[in-house]
Design an enzyme around this catalytic site. Sequence first.
Site, PDB file in Angstrom:
ATOM      1  N   TRP A  74      32.192-114.876 -24.665  1.00  0.00           N
ATOM      2  CA  TRP A  74      31.879-115.648 -23.456  1.00  0.00           C
ATOM      3  C   TRP A  74      30.853-116.682 -23.903  1.00  0.00           C
ATOM      4  O   TRP A  74      29.731-116.338 -24.281  1.00  0.00           O
ATOM      5  CB  TRP A  74      31.305-114.727 -22.391  1.00  0.00           C
ATOM      6  N   ASN A 100      27.134-109.817 -29.355  1.00  0.00           N
ATOM      7  CA  ASN A 100      27.001-110.051 -27.927  1.00  0.00           C
ATOM      8  C   ASN A 100      25.520-110.286 -27.676  1.00  0.00           C
ATOM      9  O   ASN A 100      24.701-109.502 -28.126  1.00  0.00           O
ATOM     10  CB  ASN A 100      27.501-108.803 -27.183  1.00  0.00           C
ATOM     11  N   GLY A 101      25.163-111.377 -26.990  1.00  0.00           N
ATOM     12  CA  GLY A 101      23.748-111.644 -26.707  1.00  0.00           C
ATOM     13  C   GLY A 101      23.368-113.035 -27.164  1.00  0.00           C
ATOM     14  O   GLY A 101      24.227-113.879 -27.426  1.00  0.00           O
ATOM     15  N   GLU A 487      27.871-112.145   1.436  1.00  0.00           N
ATOM     16  CA  GLU A 487      28.784-111.463   0.516  1.00  0.00           C
ATOM     17  C   GLU A 487      30.223-111.969   0.716  1.00  0.00           C
ATOM     18  O   GLU A 487      30.954-112.184  -0.253  1.00  0.00           O
ATOM     19  CB  GLU A 487      28.676-109.943   0.726  1.00  0.00           C
ATOM     20  N   GLU A 494      33.976-117.081  -5.479  1.00  0.00           N
ATOM     21  CA  GLU A 494      34.076-116.698  -6.888  1.00  0.00           C
ATOM     22  C   GLU A 494      35.506-116.444  -7.344  1.00  0.00           C
ATOM     23  O   GLU A 494      35.819-116.646  -8.512  1.00  0.00           O
ATOM     24  CB  GLU A 494      33.173-115.512  -7.226  1.00  0.00           C
ATOM     25  N   HIS A 510      20.527-125.531  12.698  1.00  0.00           N
ATOM     26  CA  HIS A 510      19.487-126.259  11.963  1.00  0.00           C
ATOM     27  C   HIS A 510      20.069-127.062  10.801  1.00  0.00           C
ATOM     28  O   HIS A 510      19.336-127.447   9.897  1.00  0.00           O
ATOM     29  CB  HIS A 510      18.425-125.274  11.454  1.00  0.00           C
ATOM     30  N   LYS A 609      31.696-109.976 -16.058  1.00  0.00           N
ATOM     31  CA  LYS A 609      31.401-108.785 -15.266  1.00  0.00           C
ATOM     32  C   LYS A 609      29.979-108.298 -15.490  1.00  0.00           C
ATOM     33  O   LYS A 609      29.319-107.820 -14.586  1.00  0.00           O
ATOM     34  CB  LYS A 609      32.407-107.682 -15.645  1.00  0.00           C
TER      35      LYS A 609
END
Length: 614
Positions: A74, A100-101, A487, A494, A510, A609
Site C-alpha cells: 500500500w 510493512n511500515g 457513520e 468510502e 447553520h 483495513k
Amino acid sequence: MCGIVGYLGNGDAYPILIKGLKRLEYRGYDSAGVAILENGDLSLFKCKGKVVDLENIVDEDSKTGGIGIGHTRWATHGVPNDVNAHPHLSGDGKLALIHNGIIENYASIKEELKSRGHIFHSETDTEVLVHFIEDVRSKLNVSLFEAVRIALSEVHGAYAIVVLDRENPNQLVAAKKSSPLVIGVGKNDDYYIASDASPIIEYTKNVVYLDDEEVALMDRKEGLKIVTIQNQAKTPYIQALELKLEAIEKGGYDSFMLKEIHEQPRSIRDSFRGRINIQNGFVKMSGIDDYRDKWLNAKRIIIVACGTSWHAGLVAEYLFEDFARIPVEVEYASEFRYRNPVIFPDDIVIAISQSGETADTLAAIELAKQKGAFIFGVCNVVGSTISRSTHSGAYTHAGPEIGVASTKAFTAQVTVLYQLALGVAQVRGTIEQKDVIKLMAELNAVPDQVEVALKSNDHVKEIAAIYKDSRNALYLGRGYSFPVALEGALKLKEISYIHAEGYPAAEMKHGPIALIDEEMPVFVIATQGQSYEKVVSNIQEVKARKGKIIAVVTAGDKTVSELADHTIEIPKTDDTLVPIISVIPFQLLAYHVAVMRGCNVDQPRNLAKSVTVE
Ligand code: F6R
C-alpha cells in the site's frame, strides 16, 4: 495496509505465499510481489495491481522452492508501480526484503549509503533498509540475524520485515516494531510468517506474536530464536490460535461486507454473551471488576479512536454521560497525539480499534500512558498490538472483519461500550438497578431486532437504485442518532465514492441547508424517542426546499411516512440502543449503491483495513 507472508519449510513456498496474500487482500494494497529461492536461484516477481496480476507473470519454473516471501504493498514512499513493489533486493542481489511500515530516517541513511556507492532503483524506504542491512553485514562481517538487529537499532519508525538470503536456504529473519507480525510454527519445523493469522490458520494453530523491537530467526537446524534489538534473548511464547477457517471465508455471500452485515445478530449477541446477567442486572467484565477504584474515582474519560471506531466512541460519550455521569471527551487519535493534551492521572483513556493496529490510536495510547492515565482498550483482533498495550480492556467478539468498510465491528463496539457504561454506572451508583435490568432486557432483544432490520434489504435495494447516481448526500440525526448519521455518510462515501456528509439535524440550518434542492437525498434517522418532534421539524425544513427524504423510522410510524419520500422501518427500542439497529439500513444502502455503481465493496480504492502508518 501492506500484507506480509513468508514461508520456510518442507513444501513449496509459492502456493502458500499466493494463498496467504489473497487472504490479506482485505487490508488494502496496490501492488504485489514474491521472491522464491530454490537451489541458490532467487526468483523475483512483482507488479502493480492485484495478486491475480502477479500470478500471471510468475513462470512455471519458479513455482517450486521451500523458502519464499510475498508482499502486498500500500504505497507510502513512491507511486504504486512495478519498481516500487516489494520484495526489494540488496545491492549485491543476495538479500530480498519485504516491509510493512515507514522508515522515518530513510533519507539520511540513503544519502550515507549513496556516498558509499549504493545505487537505488526505487523511491521506497524499503530498498534503503535492505541496502542498509547488507552494508552492516559486510562491514561488520556478522550473520544476517545480527545484521538485521544492528541495522534496526539505527532505524526510526515502524516496521514489520522478513528477509531472505540467497546464499542461505535454511533461514528467514523477521522483525517488528509498531506493525504486526505473527509466526506460525508448523509440523516438522515449517515456519509461516504473516501480518495476521489468516494466512497461517489452515497450516498450524501454534503461533508466536512478535513484540515490538524483537528480531526472530527461523532456521531449519536451530529452530526459532528471538532476541530484542538490544540483544536480549527471549523465549518464544507459543500460543494456540482460536481463529476458525470458516470465519475468514465468504460463506456463500458475494462479498465479505455483505456477509459481515448479515453476521451482526450473532456478533452483537457474542459481544454481550456471558457479560450480563439479565435476571439480577449485573455486568460481569473483568476490566471493571479488577479496576473498581479506577472507575470509581475517574474524573473524566477520554476516548481515542479513528474512523468508524471514533463514531462508536461518540455513542459511548452519550452512554457514559447518561448512565455513569462522567464527563467524556471523544478525540480523533491523530489530533490528540500531536496536541499537548492535558491528561490527569485520574483520567481514564478508552482506546477503540477494530484492528488493534491503527498507528494513530497506538500513539495516542502511548502518550496517555506516559502522562499516567489508565488505558482501557476495546479491540476486535485478539492479540493485536493495541490489545497488548493497554492496562485492561474488553474484546468485541465480532469475529474477523475482512471487508474494508467496518460494519459488524461498529455494532459490536457499541454493544461492549454499552455494557461498560452500565457496569461503571453501577460501580459509581449513578443508575437504579431496575433501570439496569430494563436496559439489559432491551439489549438482549437487539440481535433479534437487527435480524428484523436486515429484512429491509430488498426495500433498501430499491431505494439504492433510485439514488445510486446522486453526486452528494446528507445524513442527519440528533442525540444518539447523530453518530449514526456520521457513520452512514462514511459508509456511503468510502465504498461508493459519492460525497456524503453527516450532521446533527439541527445544525443543518447553520449552513448545509444551502445545499438542498430536488437533487439532494437526505437520509434522516427519525425514530420515536426523545428528539422525534424536533427531527420531524427538520424533515419539514428539507421538504420545504424540495429535498428528497429517506427516513429510518420506528415500525408503525405514520407522521414521518406522510412527509418522507421513502421510509425504512426498524423495530422499537430504547433511545440508547437505537444506534445499533438504525445503522443497519445505512450499511445495506451503501453496499447496494456501491455494487450498482460497479465498485469493489470489499476493497475500496485507496483504503486499507488496518492503517499502520500515521
Ligand atoms: C471505516 C473504517 C475506518 C476504520 C478506521 C479505524 O469503515 O473501517 O474508518 O474504522 O481506520 O480502524 P480501527 O478500528 O482498526 O482502529
